[in-house]
Design an enzyme around this catalytic site. Structure first.
Site, short mmCIF file in Angstrom:
data_model
loop_
_atom_site.label_atom_id
_atom_site.label_comp_id
_atom_site.label_asym_id
_atom_site.label_seq_id
_atom_site.Cartn_x
_atom_site.Cartn_y
_atom_site.Cartn_z
N GLU A 172 31.76 -30.13 -54.20
CA GLU A 172 31.64 -29.45 -55.29
C GLU A 172 30.43 -28.59 -55.22
OE1 GLU A 172 30.85 -32.17 -58.92
OE2 GLU A 172 30.99 -30.24 -60.20
N ASP B 194 24.18 -29.38 -68.24
CA ASP B 194 23.49 -30.21 -67.22
C ASP B 194 22.44 -30.87 -67.83
OD1 ASP B 194 25.05 -30.28 -64.64
OD2 ASP B 194 25.14 -28.11 -65.19
#
Ligand code: PLP
Lengths: 244, 417
Positions: A34, A45
């Protein structure tokens, strides 16, 4: 083989270090990768990954990674892009073309169903039409009907975040979490991510039917320390735990 | 009126609306880039509370010990058909009110204070701490802490501390330690006092002091409202009301409640959401704090100091300084994320009422039903009166949540305390 998905933010901590790590990735031990394309606003995040985007944003150069992308592709590793819709929306089809030209298999868009829910169906339809996988991203906060409704639009695997954002350590009930997602999506390939730390967690997730784990925050710390050996040992260990 | 057949009316689980929302809830966001305010919650809240905030189980079992304490403080609370009011209004439909003023501390706040203190006690912490505006939350915190033999340190907004001395007496009676905020007990408080010696204080300062105090003394912070876990605990209100209506053979056409942070409103109305798609739901705020009509739906700080994570909600801005209305509990700048989402999606409507309408509504309610409701609850009653006027011939069954009594807030009627 269970999925082990290392995550890297492109351009972090600098291009040289990252390329050094990519070069030594044991391609027989992982099946998916990824890649985070640096975002101006990686709001879902945690602090560690947010920092990698900030630095990656300064360093990232479009041309540098192409040889790696084709190397991974040749070795049968599927690549996925982690991109925020807020960043790619203005040039969405161009960006998908770019990824497809580099043999990416699909895309994870953490903010699509949260911030752009009304555009989600059209976006997923577009990706389906172009033969590009849309990887639904869910968390414990995703309502039941959204989980089932969005999953119906694709055949791909599911990315399930265990925490409200990456690198966060809030207590959660692992068994209840997996039970819920399994009952909503019976038989579906579920890969867990966000805040996975202990081997015990990984074992429990696999025992409860998980098909793999994504590891991000922990790896970024090794990159920052330029700890290549630690990285290789960690991948080795995780592979062992997953397949135990 | 329904009598208190406890076991038939009280729920065994709390209900959490998040899995039933029409769209995903935006996750909390770190307010500062360099550290994680979400992680910091681990040191601020009891572990179990944090888990309940983020696990999003639809049903969370209420511990037996908490159920017992709920009974001790007066649960289930009554659901009363307001026949005198119906007659006074010449209304052909039905009006019911759920009366949270009947709890020991006089408001719904005790419904979440008890489990929060219970979990804190189980985790062996030194004590609990919180902020309070008008004092209802502080009173509930003091009692709940006392029931579990925990010290409670309460930071009361200075202006309220001076204007409502009886609240301090109540909290002291429940063994709570109360100081006006800003105080000398914290670094943050000392700094504010030095820079603004005459500040009347705000909830934001109080929250910041309580959190600093919790971190420094291994106390846990008690969450009054806004965060999902408080709404989940408050779901006892709505679940009881549903059951009470069912036992009466009634169906709610309209639900009305007032919104400060959203805890009494969410607790009252959310349990109706999954299986009552046609029930009209109306959230009332003060005209002076028009968060739903003039606020923006965006990520914003929960507290003024920015210690807690940001949430996506309707907000007038964390630095919004509300006018000093009587309903201190409605002065908060934002509203719970789940409630905000349901308003944004149109499932829940909103209304605003003026101080004059509230005072009039409180008078009418006192004159007809004998209940002197809290100024906050008076907002819900005022919206209900408006609704009745506008739907005179509809014969609807309206249920309003009266979140507290107003016996310590009588100055709204012009008399000095
Ligand atoms: C009696 C009463 N009602 C309502 C409120 C508003 O808070 P919430 O919206 O969390 O119920 C308060 C807050 O202090 C209150 O004391």
């Amino acid at each position: 083989m269970k999925n082990l998905i290392p995550y890297f933010t492109l351009g972090y901590p600098d291009n040289e270090t990252l390329m050094k790590f990519l070069k030594v990735i044991p391609v027989n031990k992982i099946n998916y990768l990824e890649f985070g394309f640096p975002s101006d606003n990686p709001r879902y995040d945690g602090p560690v990954i947010r920092e990698t985007h900030k630095i990656g944003n300064k360093n990232f150069r479009d041309d540098l990674y192409d040889e790696f992308f084709s190397y991974f592709h040749k070795n049968g590793i599927k690549m996925y892009s982690l991109s925020y819709y807020s960043d790619i929306k203005p040039r969405f089809s161009e960006f998908i073309d770019y990824l497809q030209a580099r043999n990416f298999s699909g895309i994870i868009i953490p903010d699509l169903i949260i911030d752009y829910y009304s555009e989600a169906k059209d976006t997923i339809d577009y990706l389906n039409k172009n033969g590009f996988e849309y990887i639904p991203f869910f968390s414990p906060a995703t309502p039941d009907k959204i989980i089932t409704g969005i999953s119906e639009l694709t055949d791909s695997w599911i990315y399930y975040g265990l925490q409200p954002s990456t690198g966060i350590d809030i207590p959660y009930e692992l068994d209840y979490t997996t039970e819920r997602i399994n009952s909503l999506l019976p038989g579906r390939e579920i890969t867990y991510g966000f805040g996975i730390k202990t081997e015990e967690d990984i074992k429990s997730l696999m025992r409860n039917g998980g098909s793999g784990v994504a590891i991000g925050t922990y790896l970024e710390k090794m990159l920052e320390k330029d700890d290549e050996n630690g990285f290789l040992e960690y991948i080795d260990k995780m592979r062992g735990v997953l397949d135990a | 009126m329904i009598s208190s057949i406890n076991k038939d009316i009280m729920p065994e689980n709390w209900y959490n609306v998040v899995p039933d929302l029409p769209e995903p809830l935006a996750p909390p966001k770190d307010s500062k880039s360099e550290f994680s305010s979400i992680n910091l919650l681990n040191k601020i809240l009891p572990r179990e509370i944090l888990k309940q905030e983020f696990t999003f189980r639809r049903y969370e079992k209420i511990p037996d010990e908490v159920i017992e304490q709920y009974k001790q403080i007066g649960r289930p609370t009554p659901l009363i058909r307001a026949k005198n009011l119906e007659k006074f209004l010449n209304y052909n439909g039905k009006i019911f009110y759920k009366y949270e003023g009947a709890t020991a501390t006089g408001s719904h706040k005790i419904n979440t204070a008890i489990p929060q203190a219970y979990y804190a006690r189980n985790e062996g912490v030194n004590g609990v701490t919180t902020e309070t505006g008008a004092g209802q939350w502080g009173s509930a915190t003091a009692l709940a802490a006392s029931l579990y033999k925990l010290p409670a340190q309460i930071f009361m907004v200075r202006i309220s501390f001076e204007q409502k001395p009886l609240r301090k007496t109540v909290m002291n009676l429940y063994n709570g330690n109360v100081v006006p905020s800003p105080s000398n007990l914290t670094e943050y408080g000392r700094r504010v006092l030095k820079e603004h010696p005459d500040t009347p204080g705000t909830l934001g300062i109080g929250i910041s002091e309580a959190i600093e105090y919790a971190l420094d003394h291994d106390y846990r912070y008690m969450v009054a409202s806004v965060m999902n876990v408080a709404l989940t605990h408050q779901s006892v209100i709505g679940q009881e009301a549903k059951k009470q209506l069912e036992l009466l053979g009634e169906h709610a056409d309209v639900l009305i409640g007032c919104v400060g942070g959203g805890s009494n409103f969410g607790g009252f109305t959310f349990p109706f959401i999954p299986d009552n798609p046609d029930t009209e739901i109306i959230a009332t705020t003060a005209d002076e704090v028009p968060k739903f009509s003039k606020g923006e739906y965006k990520y914003d700080l929960m507290d003024t100091a920015g210690v807690l994570p940001e949430m996506r909600m309707y907000s007038l801005g964390a630095d919004f300084v509300p006018p000093t209305i009587y309903a201190g509990g409605l002065r908060y700048h934002g509203a719970s994320p789940s409630l905000s989402l349901l308003i944004n999606k149109g499932r829940i409507k909103s209304d605003e009422v003026t101080q004059a309408e509230v005072t009039e509504a409180l008078r009418i309610f006192a004159n007809t039903q004998g209940i002197i409701a809290a100024p906050e609850s008076g907002h819900a009653i005022a919206t209900m009166l408006k609704y009745v006027k506008e739907h005179k011939n509809d014969k609807k069954t309206i249920v309003v949540n009266v979140s507290g009594h107003g016996l310590l807030d009588m100055s709204i009627f012009g008399d000095k305390p």
